[in-house]
Write a protein that holds these residues in place. Structure first.
Motif, short mmCIF file in Angstrom:
data_model
loop_
_atom_site.label_atom_id
_atom_site.label_comp_id
_atom_site.label_asym_id
_atom_site.label_seq_id
_atom_site.Cartn_x
_atom_site.Cartn_y
_atom_site.Cartn_z
N MET A 67 8.84 8.00 1.25
CA MET A 67 8.35 8.98 2.22
C MET A 67 9.35 10.11 2.40
O MET A 67 8.97 11.25 2.65
CB MET A 67 8.02 8.29 3.54
CG MET A 67 6.92 7.23 3.40
SD MET A 67 6.25 6.71 5.00
CE MET A 67 5.36 5.21 4.50
N THR A 95 0.85 -1.18 0.00
CA THR A 95 0.00 0.00 0.00
C THR A 95 0.88 1.24 0.00
O THR A 95 1.91 1.28 0.67
CB THR A 95 -0.88 -0.01 1.26
OG1 THR A 95 -1.69 -1.20 1.22
CG2 THR A 95 -1.77 1.21 1.34
N CYS A 96 0.47 2.25 -0.75
CA CYS A 96 1.22 3.51 -0.74
C CYS A 96 0.32 4.64 -1.19
O CYS A 96 -0.74 4.40 -1.77
CB CYS A 96 2.46 3.43 -1.64
SG CYS A 96 2.10 3.14 -3.37
N GLU A 147 9.44 4.12 4.47
CA GLU A 147 9.86 3.75 3.11
C GLU A 147 10.68 4.92 2.57
O GLU A 147 10.52 6.06 3.02
CB GLU A 147 8.64 3.54 2.20
CG GLU A 147 7.86 2.26 2.44
CD GLU A 147 8.49 1.04 1.76
OE1 GLU A 147 9.66 1.11 1.35
OE2 GLU A 147 7.77 0.02 1.66
N THR A 198 1.76 6.45 3.52
CA THR A 198 0.91 5.32 3.85
C THR A 198 1.65 4.03 3.53
O THR A 198 2.34 3.95 2.52
CB THR A 198 -0.38 5.41 3.01
OG1 THR A 198 -1.05 6.63 3.36
CG2 THR A 198 -1.31 4.24 3.27
N CYS A 199 1.50 3.05 4.39
CA CYS A 199 2.10 1.75 4.10
C CYS A 199 1.38 0.67 4.88
O CYS A 199 0.62 0.96 5.81
CB CYS A 199 3.60 1.74 4.47
SG CYS A 199 3.95 2.03 6.20
N GLU A 233 7.72 0.72 -3.83
CA GLU A 233 8.64 1.05 -2.74
C GLU A 233 9.53 -0.17 -2.53
O GLU A 233 9.16 -1.29 -2.87
CB GLU A 233 7.88 1.31 -1.42
CG GLU A 233 7.13 2.62 -1.36
CD GLU A 233 8.02 3.81 -0.98
OE1 GLU A 233 9.26 3.70 -1.04
OE2 GLU A 233 7.44 4.85 -0.62
N MET A 274 8.16 -3.15 -0.59
CA MET A 274 7.27 -4.09 -1.29
C MET A 274 8.07 -5.29 -1.82
O MET A 274 7.55 -6.40 -1.89
CB MET A 274 6.51 -3.37 -2.40
CG MET A 274 5.61 -2.26 -1.85
SD MET A 274 4.42 -1.66 -3.07
CE MET A 274 3.89 -0.12 -2.26
#
Ligand SMILES: [Mg+2]
Ligand SMILES: [Mg+2]
Ligand SMILES: [Zn+2]
Ligand SMILES: [Zn+2]
Ligand SMILES: [Zn+2]
Ligand SMILES: [Zn+2]
Lengths: 270, 270, 270, 270
Positions: D148, C110-111, D145, D110-111, C145, C148
């Motif tokens: 970010m 998720t990002c 990440e 978000t992650c 990312e 991931m």
């Protein structure tokens, strides 16, 4: 993660008793320092011999005496230098290989070494490697620059150097690669899968790079050849004091320290 | 992103006419090759002189003739080599500095160069640098290993080398650092902010590293000194053919190519 | 080096005809664009369907029509998106897997995606992966990312994802990893040995990252989903125009372009 | 090198007393733990509040009580979390900012967070940042990440986030970036010059990454939020025990530990 191999580089070719009063010079002193390092957690010694005046020598007989006197005390792995001092000839430098030690260093290229040049031509690297192969001596591939790894990889493809290889990254020499963490990481990421490695950090780089090796699954070289201080402004009392600290920090970080026989297994020594 | 400076390394010290039939050797040939490269988009030439037999020479008079004959054709930047061939003495190598060119190369350390050793001791680096400083010649800092960058940074701190520095990463020489993209990136990430850089890739590394330089905001060196092929198995027809390709790809990637005067501004040449 | 697989991402979920007048939207247009890209050198298409109003849809029937109409023209590999648009439910997104395509994308975390969130929970990744495994659909592991990749490696250890894995690094999305060369290299150095990979660079990153993939032995994704320009300020005339450029540059750099069947062999498709 | 700032993350939102019997939960317990950490060398606490049942709460009053009770004991820097637990709303999460603390965390994207999603949309990041700016609260930019960091840099360019920035790299969360040394180094090499940074390693990554921060000139976060063990298989007796070890190792490596006021100077707190 494999247990940590600590190599004690007891004497080197450049340090003097004036700089480091506790420097072992004679075969008796070196053997005793080796034994103290063994008790502190070292499983290998990297040895440079000195003559009666304390000057670097690659003399076969002196290395033989060190090897035998050390073996009389403990089963630590004996790894003579074939680097010698920068002014030694290749023929002089090769002598300790004839002792048929378990390992010996093999420097993988030429670089400046402060105001000197440390010469290791392709031809000489091949000669050294071939003789080690004949005798079954495992080389510790000393790399002062990343290109020396590339040379090792190239020679491994030709069979001149046997795999799996064991590297020693010597970082922080003025004239060669620096000793920042990113330098070490770059070296580590440049060796073939299945290789093992040790790091030797010069001067103030010794302690952080040794600790980084603990984290990264590499191995650590400490001792007066690379650094004479315990901390900034405080001369170390012995090689063993430096070994002890690395052993303690390694255990604190959850990594056990290898005995000489465990080190032999990790390195695939005969 | 700054415009791209393309340096044509026309001749080198090692390539022969047997290997590359279109190699320029005499001052007239070199000046004409320079002019063709200028038309193709080069803003600088990196020059090695040859004597009447085609052997490498660092002779002042020959460099002078090349410089003048080139200047008669176009305003391309003239950058003589102070590396010469591996067997030249430092005194021989320094001669073209006396022409007071806008730039000259300054090799930042010692390394193996295939079966030879390319010697650049700390003392000689200082001597070369000091003389360039006296005459106002901007050095192109040739780095064959990452440790040579570290040496440059160290010397810059002492004022021996002036900032902002301009580097040339020579990658892919057997005996020094390889020519993979990660090698280039490591070098680029090791130089001080505000520096400029060029990359010279040897052999098959020339084209990909030149293109990487276009992406990364660096500059590109191409020509027969580093590579004699246009593509695998196909000998290049001229240095200009290699320059032309880099200029075309750079424009295709959205980066304009610098004229000599634009290159002077980017490099801060007097 | 393996031949280069060029994937054409023809439509995407976000681009509009207002932004890119040549955007294929209907099944007929998409199939024709796929065919033109095939002729230009693409061996795979990455497909997002649109409904009659041109809005993104994950409808099974529309994907089926695109698949069949494309297959009628050429043997290019059909790879539907299971990412859909950020507002689609997991159930909607999964529909094209039921077409049993050779490949389908599987987004590995998720990002943020500009002002939206692209949601791929661990639970949903597992559900998608399991269904692909059941049907024998090879996932293209979309990583926005580095973490991931770590998730993929973790899931591969549990057998949820089969090895060797094929990755697609999507770089330059605002809210996720940037698109600099060092970002790509970091991703490449983070995947297991034996994996294959493609890079999709968003906007101005598309061309340089595609070219870097050519150098690095990876594969390239180009097309309107990621970038609508041919060069700065110039809207591309077709997806095929973008494919053509990558094919040409790849050949110029000495790397051949794969046919669909060669791509199948490289990726191990059934 | 600056002195080392040790941040104690005392409680977190996820750890339970069942997992870690010495976890501080009530304001009194948290304030006392803060004081013990202060004595051990911490100069900052990162705080998550719990309600009377021990469940995570972002309630203003509870944070106020913790802040005041801590301030009554020592001058350690109070840094509340605005992350809260993954199910808290943005409005709930923002409450402790209103206490006008010297710092507060600001999560930059978000992650996935194990089986949950840690949501931080662009819009909410802006809202949080704006309110911190209004009150003069310095954000600790939490990056799970690398992308970010890119978001932070982008927002800094727009003035949404003020420079110099202070980052906290949270590494080793399942679903986000791993906790290897190379991951940390990549993050460090991605932030703007002049930034400061702390690293928080989850679980087994806590100790090695803290030590790496000591070497690299960064700062270290330790405590039960990230890790509940002292060593493998041995539950830590207190947060202070973890702080003490980092302080000791830092001194051993030649780096002094900062007092709260020295930390304020390093971070530029008002
Ligand atoms: Mg060298
Ligand atoms: Mg993410
Ligand atoms: Zn030695
Ligand atoms: Zn040259
Ligand atoms: Zn897509
Ligand atoms: Zn927290």
């Amino acid at each position: 993660m494999e247990k940590l191999i600590i190599t004690a580089c007891l004497t080197g070719a450049e340090v003097t008793r004036e700089q480091q009063p506790n420097l072992p010079l004679t075969p008796d002193e070196i053997a005793e320092a080796a034994y103290q390092c063994y008790l502190a957690g070292a499983s290998m010694i990297h040895v440079h011999a000195r003559d009666a005046e304390g000057n670097p020598t690659q003399d076969y007989a002196v290395y033989k005496e060190i090897k035998e006197k050390t073996a009389a005390k403990c089963n630590i792995i004996f790894q003579p230098s074939t680097g010698g001092a920068t002014w030694h000839t290749p023929e002089q430098r090769m002598q300790p290989i004839e002792l048929n030690p378990e390992m010996a260093t093999l420097s993988m290229g030429t670089c400046n070494f402060a105001d000197d040049v440390f010469m290791n031509t392709e031809a000489n690297i091949r000669i050294f490697a071939n003789r080690m192969n004949e005798l079954g001596v495992k080389p510790e591939l000393e790399c002062f620059e990343k290109g020396m790894i590339d040379t090792a990889v190239r020679m491994a493809k030709k069979g001149i150097i046997k795999s799996p290889m064991h590297f020693d990254f010597v970082l922080g020499v003025p004239g060669a690669m620096g000793g920042e963490l990113r330098d070490l990481l770059y070296m580590v990421e440049s060796i073939p899968a299945g290789s093992t490695w040790t790091v030797a950090g010069v001067g103030r780089y010794q302690l952080p790079l040794n600790i980084a090796a603990i984290m990264l699954g590499g191995h650590a070289r400490t001792g007066f050849e690379d650094n004479i201080y315990y901390k900034k402004g405080e001369i170390a009392t012995s090689n063993a004091q430096l070994v002890e600290r690395i052993a303690r920090i390694s255990k604190e970080m959850g990594r056990e320290v290898a005995t000489p026989d465990e080190a032999r297994a990790i390195l695939g020594l005969k």
